[in-house]
Design a protein around this motif. Structure first.
Motif, short mmCIF file in Angstrom:
data_model
loop_
_atom_site.label_atom_id
_atom_site.label_comp_id
_atom_site.label_asym_id
_atom_site.label_seq_id
_atom_site.Cartn_x
_atom_site.Cartn_y
_atom_site.Cartn_z
N VAL A 3 0.86 -1.18 0.00
CA VAL A 3 0.00 0.00 0.00
C VAL A 3 0.89 1.24 0.00
O VAL A 3 1.81 1.34 0.82
CB VAL A 3 -0.92 0.03 1.24
CG1 VAL A 3 -1.74 1.32 1.27
CG2 VAL A 3 -1.85 -1.18 1.23
N PHE A 4 0.63 2.15 -0.92
CA PHE A 4 1.39 3.40 -0.97
C PHE A 4 0.73 4.41 -0.03
O PHE A 4 -0.44 4.71 -0.16
CB PHE A 4 1.42 3.94 -2.40
CG PHE A 4 2.09 5.28 -2.52
CD1 PHE A 4 3.46 5.40 -2.35
CD2 PHE A 4 1.36 6.42 -2.77
CE1 PHE A 4 4.09 6.64 -2.45
CE2 PHE A 4 1.96 7.66 -2.86
CZ PHE A 4 3.35 7.76 -2.70
N PHE A 5 1.50 4.91 0.91
CA PHE A 5 0.98 5.89 1.88
C PHE A 5 1.83 7.16 1.75
O PHE A 5 3.01 7.16 2.09
CB PHE A 5 1.08 5.33 3.30
CG PHE A 5 0.44 6.21 4.34
CD1 PHE A 5 -0.94 6.26 4.49
CD2 PHE A 5 1.22 7.02 5.15
CE1 PHE A 5 -1.53 7.08 5.43
CE2 PHE A 5 0.64 7.85 6.09
CZ PHE A 5 -0.74 7.88 6.24
N SER A 6 1.24 8.22 1.23
CA SER A 6 2.02 9.43 0.94
C SER A 6 2.04 10.39 2.13
O SER A 6 1.22 10.29 3.06
CB SER A 6 1.41 10.16 -0.26
OG SER A 6 0.14 10.69 0.10
N CYS A 7 2.97 11.32 2.10
CA CYS A 7 3.02 12.39 3.11
C CYS A 7 1.73 13.22 3.07
O CYS A 7 1.23 13.65 4.11
CB CYS A 7 4.21 13.30 2.87
SG CYS A 7 5.79 12.51 3.21
N LEU A 11 -0.55 14.21 6.24
CA LEU A 11 -0.79 15.61 6.58
C LEU A 11 -2.28 15.95 6.53
O LEU A 11 -2.78 16.74 7.33
CB LEU A 11 -0.01 16.53 5.63
CG LEU A 11 1.51 16.52 5.84
CD1 LEU A 11 2.20 17.29 4.72
CD2 LEU A 11 1.86 17.13 7.20
N HIS A 12 -2.99 15.33 5.59
CA HIS A 12 -4.43 15.56 5.49
C HIS A 12 -5.13 15.06 6.76
O HIS A 12 -5.98 15.75 7.34
CB HIS A 12 -5.00 14.85 4.27
CG HIS A 12 -6.48 15.01 4.12
ND1 HIS A 12 -7.07 16.20 3.77
CD2 HIS A 12 -7.50 14.13 4.31
CE1 HIS A 12 -8.38 16.06 3.74
NE2 HIS A 12 -8.67 14.81 4.06
N ALA A 13 -4.76 13.86 7.21
CA ALA A 13 -5.35 13.30 8.43
C ALA A 13 -5.01 14.17 9.64
O ALA A 13 -5.87 14.43 10.49
CB ALA A 13 -4.85 11.87 8.64
N TRP A 14 -3.76 14.64 9.68
CA TRP A 14 -3.34 15.51 10.80
C TRP A 14 -4.13 16.81 10.79
O TRP A 14 -4.61 17.28 11.82
CB TRP A 14 -1.84 15.79 10.68
CG TRP A 14 -1.32 16.66 11.79
CD1 TRP A 14 -0.86 16.26 13.01
CD2 TRP A 14 -1.22 18.09 11.80
NE1 TRP A 14 -0.48 17.33 13.78
CE2 TRP A 14 -0.69 18.47 13.05
CE3 TRP A 14 -1.51 19.07 10.87
CZ2 TRP A 14 -0.46 19.80 13.39
CZ3 TRP A 14 -1.30 20.41 11.21
CH2 TRP A 14 -0.77 20.76 12.46
N HIS A 15 -4.28 17.39 9.60
CA HIS A 15 -4.99 18.67 9.49
C HIS A 15 -6.47 18.51 9.86
O HIS A 15 -7.05 19.38 10.52
CB HIS A 15 -4.87 19.22 8.07
CG HIS A 15 -5.49 20.58 7.91
ND1 HIS A 15 -4.96 21.71 8.48
CD2 HIS A 15 -6.63 20.97 7.28
CE1 HIS A 15 -5.73 22.75 8.20
NE2 HIS A 15 -6.75 22.32 7.47
N ARG A 16 -7.09 17.40 9.45
CA ARG A 16 -8.49 17.15 9.81
C ARG A 16 -8.64 17.03 11.33
O ARG A 16 -9.59 17.55 11.91
CB ARG A 16 -8.99 15.87 9.12
CG ARG A 16 -9.23 15.99 7.62
CD ARG A 16 -10.47 16.83 7.29
NE ARG A 16 -11.68 16.24 7.84
CZ ARG A 16 -12.43 15.35 7.18
NH1 ARG A 16 -12.09 14.95 5.97
NH2 ARG A 16 -13.51 14.86 7.75
N SER A 17 -7.70 16.35 11.97
CA SER A 17 -7.74 16.21 13.43
C SER A 17 -7.56 17.57 14.10
O SER A 17 -8.29 17.92 15.05
CB SER A 17 -6.65 15.25 13.90
OG SER A 17 -6.85 13.97 13.36
#
Length: 202
Positions: A3-7, A11-17
């Motif tokens: 699975v490719f997991f990009s920065c 960052l999107h998950a961090w920003h949503r949190s």
């Protein structure tokens, strides 16, 4: 499968949190605390006006009353006209804010100032509730409208300095300094240090 997991995904998950935490803090803590601070300070205006009568701070108390009346109107959603008979000026300012025009001349602290009232357009997560909309506009008012002291005596500086002093006295007399410090601490944690003098420094 790999699975490719990009920065960007992280960052999107961090920003949503980050956004969700900030939104909850603003609605449940910052908005009601800010309202208490503004109302508490406004309730001390009449008393300070009597004390300051005939002194260099008298105009500053009037300007602080105007500033707090507009802020109180924005945070509560009900027009407030302060304690010192400035109804026309306060109503004109609230109307200008409602009109959301980018370049509006507003009578502030004994002079005219160009204010970008389009900045009061509610955006982002602040549009999700009425409380957050009011909080957003109030914080925009508190951030855009500053008391400016240049160190000169041939401009409006002394009057605006007296307004800042009056605001500080109202904060102290109302017993709201600790509440303001908590608000400031949360905002600095999320946003960063302010770029202008605050109550503690004053």
């Amino acid at each position: 499968l790999p699975v490719f997991f990009s920065c960007d995904a992280a960052l999107h998950a961090w920003h949503r949190s980050y956004g969700a935490i900030l939104e909850e803090l603003e609605e449940t803590y910052l908005a009601p605390t800010l309202q208490s601070v503004i109302i508490g300070m406004g309730n001390q205006v009449s008393s300070l006006a009597l004390t300051a009568s005939g002194t260099a701070v008298a105009n500053g108390v009037q300007d602080a009353d105007y500033f707090l009346a507009v802020a109180r109107s924005l945070i509560t959603g009900t027009n407030n006209y302060g304690s010192l008979g400035q109804n026309a000026q306060i109503l004109a300012t609230l109307t200008a804010i409602s009109n959301l025009q980018p370049a509006t001349v507003v009578s502030l602290f004994g002079t005219n100032r160009l204010v970008d009232c389009s900045q009061f357009t509610v955006r982002g997560h602040y549009a999700t509730s009425q409380k957050l909309q009011r909080y957003f506009r109030t914080m925009m008012w508190c951030g855009l409208i500053d008391f400016r002291f240049t160190g000169s005596t041939n401009d409006n500086s002394l009057r605006e300095l007296s307004g800042a002093v009056a605001m500080h006295l109202l904060m102290k007399n109302s017993g709201q300094l600790a509440s303001w410090q908590k608000i400031d601490g949360v905002i600095q944690m999320f946003v960063g240090v302010p770029d202008s003098m605050n109550f503690n420094q004053l």
